[in-house]
Write an enzyme that holds these catalytic residues in place. Structure first.
Site, PDB file in Angstrom:
ATOM      1  CE  LYS A  79      -3.578   2.735   0.609  1.00 24.74           C
ATOM      2  NZ  LYS A  79      -4.725   2.959  -0.232  1.00 24.74           N
ATOM      3  CE  LYS A 115      -3.653   7.392   6.958  1.00 26.66           C
ATOM      4  NZ  LYS A 115      -4.036   6.053   6.741  1.00 26.66           N
TER       5      LYS A 115
HETATM    6  P1  NAP Z   1     -12.937   8.325   7.381  1.00 27.94           P
HETATM    7  O1  NAP Z   1     -14.078   8.532   6.463  1.00 27.94           O
HETATM    8  O2  NAP Z   1     -12.246   9.490   7.975  1.00 27.94           O
HETATM    9  O3  NAP Z   1     -13.460   7.336   8.544  1.00 27.94           O
HETATM   10  C1  NAP Z   1     -12.640   7.015   9.634  1.00 27.94           C
HETATM   11  C2  NAP Z   1     -13.366   5.996  10.492  1.00 27.94           C
HETATM   12  O4  NAP Z   1     -12.508   5.639  11.580  1.00 27.94           O
HETATM   13  C3  NAP Z   1     -14.650   6.536  11.126  1.00 27.94           C
HETATM   14  O5  NAP Z   1     -15.553   5.459  11.251  1.00 27.94           O
HETATM   15  C4  NAP Z   1     -14.164   6.998  12.491  1.00 27.94           C
HETATM   16  O6  NAP Z   1     -15.185   7.049  13.467  1.00 27.94           O
HETATM   17  C5  NAP Z   1     -13.181   5.908  12.818  1.00 27.94           C
HETATM   18  N1  NAP Z   1     -12.164   6.303  13.790  1.00 27.94           N
HETATM   19  C6  NAP Z   1     -11.152   7.181  13.594  1.00 27.94           C
HETATM   20  N2  NAP Z   1     -10.399   7.290  14.700  1.00 27.94           N
HETATM   21  C7  NAP Z   1     -10.941   6.447  15.610  1.00 27.94           C
HETATM   22  C8  NAP Z   1     -10.602   6.100  16.928  1.00 27.94           C
HETATM   23  N3  NAP Z   1      -9.531   6.635  17.545  1.00 27.94           N
HETATM   24  N4  NAP Z   1     -11.377   5.207  17.571  1.00 27.94           N
HETATM   25  C9  NAP Z   1     -12.464   4.654  16.963  1.00 27.94           C
HETATM   26  N5  NAP Z   1     -12.825   4.926  15.697  1.00 27.94           N
HETATM   27  C10 NAP Z   1     -12.070   5.817  15.034  1.00 27.94           C
HETATM   28  O7  NAP Z   1     -11.773   7.476   6.682  1.00 27.94           O
HETATM   29  P2  NAP Z   1     -11.873   6.516   5.405  1.00 27.94           P
HETATM   30  O8  NAP Z   1     -11.747   7.342   4.180  1.00 27.94           O
HETATM   31  O9  NAP Z   1     -13.012   5.573   5.552  1.00 27.94           O
HETATM   32  O10 NAP Z   1     -10.481   5.739   5.559  1.00 27.94           O
HETATM   33  C11 NAP Z   1     -10.308   4.672   6.485  1.00 27.94           C
HETATM   34  C12 NAP Z   1      -8.934   4.044   6.214  1.00 27.94           C
HETATM   35  O11 NAP Z   1      -8.882   3.564   4.858  1.00 27.94           O
HETATM   36  C13 NAP Z   1      -7.762   5.025   6.381  1.00 27.94           C
HETATM   37  O12 NAP Z   1      -6.662   4.363   6.934  1.00 27.94           O
HETATM   38  C14 NAP Z   1      -7.494   5.456   4.941  1.00 27.94           C
HETATM   39  O13 NAP Z   1      -6.166   5.886   4.781  1.00 27.94           O
HETATM   40  C15 NAP Z   1      -7.805   4.176   4.177  1.00 27.94           C
HETATM   41  N6  NAP Z   1      -8.219   4.355   2.768  1.00 27.94           N
HETATM   42  C16 NAP Z   1      -9.130   5.327   2.412  1.00 27.94           C
HETATM   43  C17 NAP Z   1      -9.486   5.445   1.065  1.00 27.94           C
HETATM   44  C18 NAP Z   1     -10.486   6.490   0.592  1.00 27.94           C
HETATM   45  O14 NAP Z   1     -10.588   6.704  -0.630  1.00 27.94           O
HETATM   46  N7  NAP Z   1     -11.232   7.160   1.473  1.00 27.94           N
HETATM   47  C19 NAP Z   1      -8.959   4.575   0.108  1.00 27.94           C
HETATM   48  C20 NAP Z   1      -8.084   3.593   0.512  1.00 27.94           C
HETATM   49  C21 NAP Z   1      -7.720   3.483   1.845  1.00 27.94           C
HETATM   50  P3  NAP Z   1     -16.144   8.357  13.584  1.00 27.94           P
HETATM   51  O15 NAP Z   1     -17.235   8.157  12.569  1.00 27.94           O
HETATM   52  O16 NAP Z   1     -16.629   8.331  14.980  1.00 27.94           O
HETATM   53  O17 NAP Z   1     -15.277   9.566  13.287  1.00 27.94           O
END
Ligand code: NAP
Length: 296
Positions: A176, A244
């Site tokens: 990744k 990040k």
């Molecule tokens: P996001 O929309 O910001 O969602 C983050 C999730 O994590 C939310 O459910 C949040 O809960 C939860 N969370 C964060 N900190 C937490 C903590 N300390 N304790 C408990 N829950 C926590 O992020 P995302 O886009 O879905 O991305 C998630 C992961 O996938 C990341 O590592 C990102 O780098 C990776 N990723 C993202 C993409 C993309 O296109 N978005 C693509 C590939 C990989 P709340 O709802 O309460 O805030």
């Protein structure tokens, strides 16, 4: 292969990605328990037939496979080992699959700590964006022992269309990191090309049609160039999250005594945009920087 109905899955983290991924597990017939820190995000999944869990520990209770999809390394650590964390109820022999993007070294550390309690671990970060998550078309890069991979494969197949087992724990996160280094370069390159086109007065519709059929054809050009032209950057993938990932890649490279000059440049621009308040926009907001006149 294990039938979906035969596996209980706990899912923690219903953000941009996790929300779609958990829904796809329910659609595929798995018995799913969901938990999200902000609890009201669980309602959609409950309506689809998932069980709501009050904590990560409760989501892990009775689960054969526990998926975590949260933001960063400390968040995964908190969800696994914090108070009411997965570790409190994960059964011996169950598998934790972390699909967040975190550091490869942390993934190995978590595997060791879970292994001490008889719980297996796999790192399985993804690529493909929110569109890929919604369409169950993610690319999944897996680091796991072979016997662990066999257990989790059907779960991953319900969320992704390209599942690759790259090697032992940590290998998925390393792959990744490579992906994010390359993708970051694409975003900056497309942003610069668009800035040049706009400043020189080219018809950008004709331009995209022309170059989109040539050697610079790419996912970023196809899916994000028009937003860059429009100067609007809907998510997608948050710029702060990509920063990040660039930091993870740069730190990993440093440990290997390797320079990544393009990644260092992308990270420094992303740092500046984040400080200016654009970190919650899509990565394509790199175009904000590229379109500034020299001296700006
Ligand atoms: P996001 O929309 O910001 O969602 C983050 C999730 O994590 C939310 O459910 C949040 O809960 C939860 N969370 C964060 N900190 C937490 C903590 N300390 N304790 C408990 N829950 C926590 O992020 P995302 O886009 O879905 O991305 C998630 C992961 O996938 C990341 O590592 C990102 O780098 C990776 N990723 C993202 C993409 C993309 O296109 N978005 C693509 C590939 C990989 P709340 O709802 O309460 O805030």
């Amino acid at each position: 292969m294990t039938a979906p109905g035969a596996l209980n899955v706990g899912f923690v983290g219903l953000g941009t990605m996790g929300s779609h991924m958990a829904a796809n597990l329910v659609h595929a017939g798995f018995s799913v328990a969901v938990h999200n820190r902000t609890r009201d995000k669980e309602a959609r999944h409950a309506a689809l037939g998932a069980r709501r869990a009050a904590s990560p520990a409760e989501a892990a209770d009775g689960a054969d496979v526990i998926v975590t999809m949260v933001s960063d390394t400390p968040d995964v650590e908190g969800v696994l080992f914090g108070s009411r964390g997965v570790c409190e109820h994960a059964a011996e022999g169950s598998v934790v699959v972390d699909m967040s993007t975190i550091s490869p070294a942390a993934a190995r550390d978590f595997a060791t700590r879970l292994g001490a309690t008889g719980v297996q671990f796999a790192d399985a970060p993804v690529s493909g964006g929110s569109e890929g998550a919604e369409q169950a078309a993610l690319t999944v890069m897996v680091g796991a022992a072979p016997e662990t991979f066999d257990v989790i494969r059907p779960v991953l197949q319900a969320m992704g269309s390209k599942i690759t087992h790259l090697g032992p724990v940590g290998s998925g996160q390393l792959a990744k990191a490579v992906n994010q280094v390359i993708v970051g370069g694409f975003y900056l390159a497309v942003a610069e090309g668009i800035a040049l086109a706009a400043a020189s007065g080219l018809d950008t519709d004709l331009l995209l049609e022309a170059i989109g059929a040539g050697a610079c054809r790419s996912w970023v050009l196809e899916h994000r160039a028009q937003n860059m032209i429009n100067g609007s950057f809907p998510l997608g993938f948050r710029l702060a999250l990509h920063l990040k990932d660039e930091r993870i890649a740069l730190e990993t490279a440093q440990g290997l005594d390797l320079d990544l000059p393009l990644s260092a440049l992308v990270a420094s621009i992303e740092e500046r945009l984040t400080q200016e308040g654009f970190g919650d926009e899509d990565v394509s907001a790199l175009a904000r920087f590229a379109s500034r006149r020299s001296g700006a």
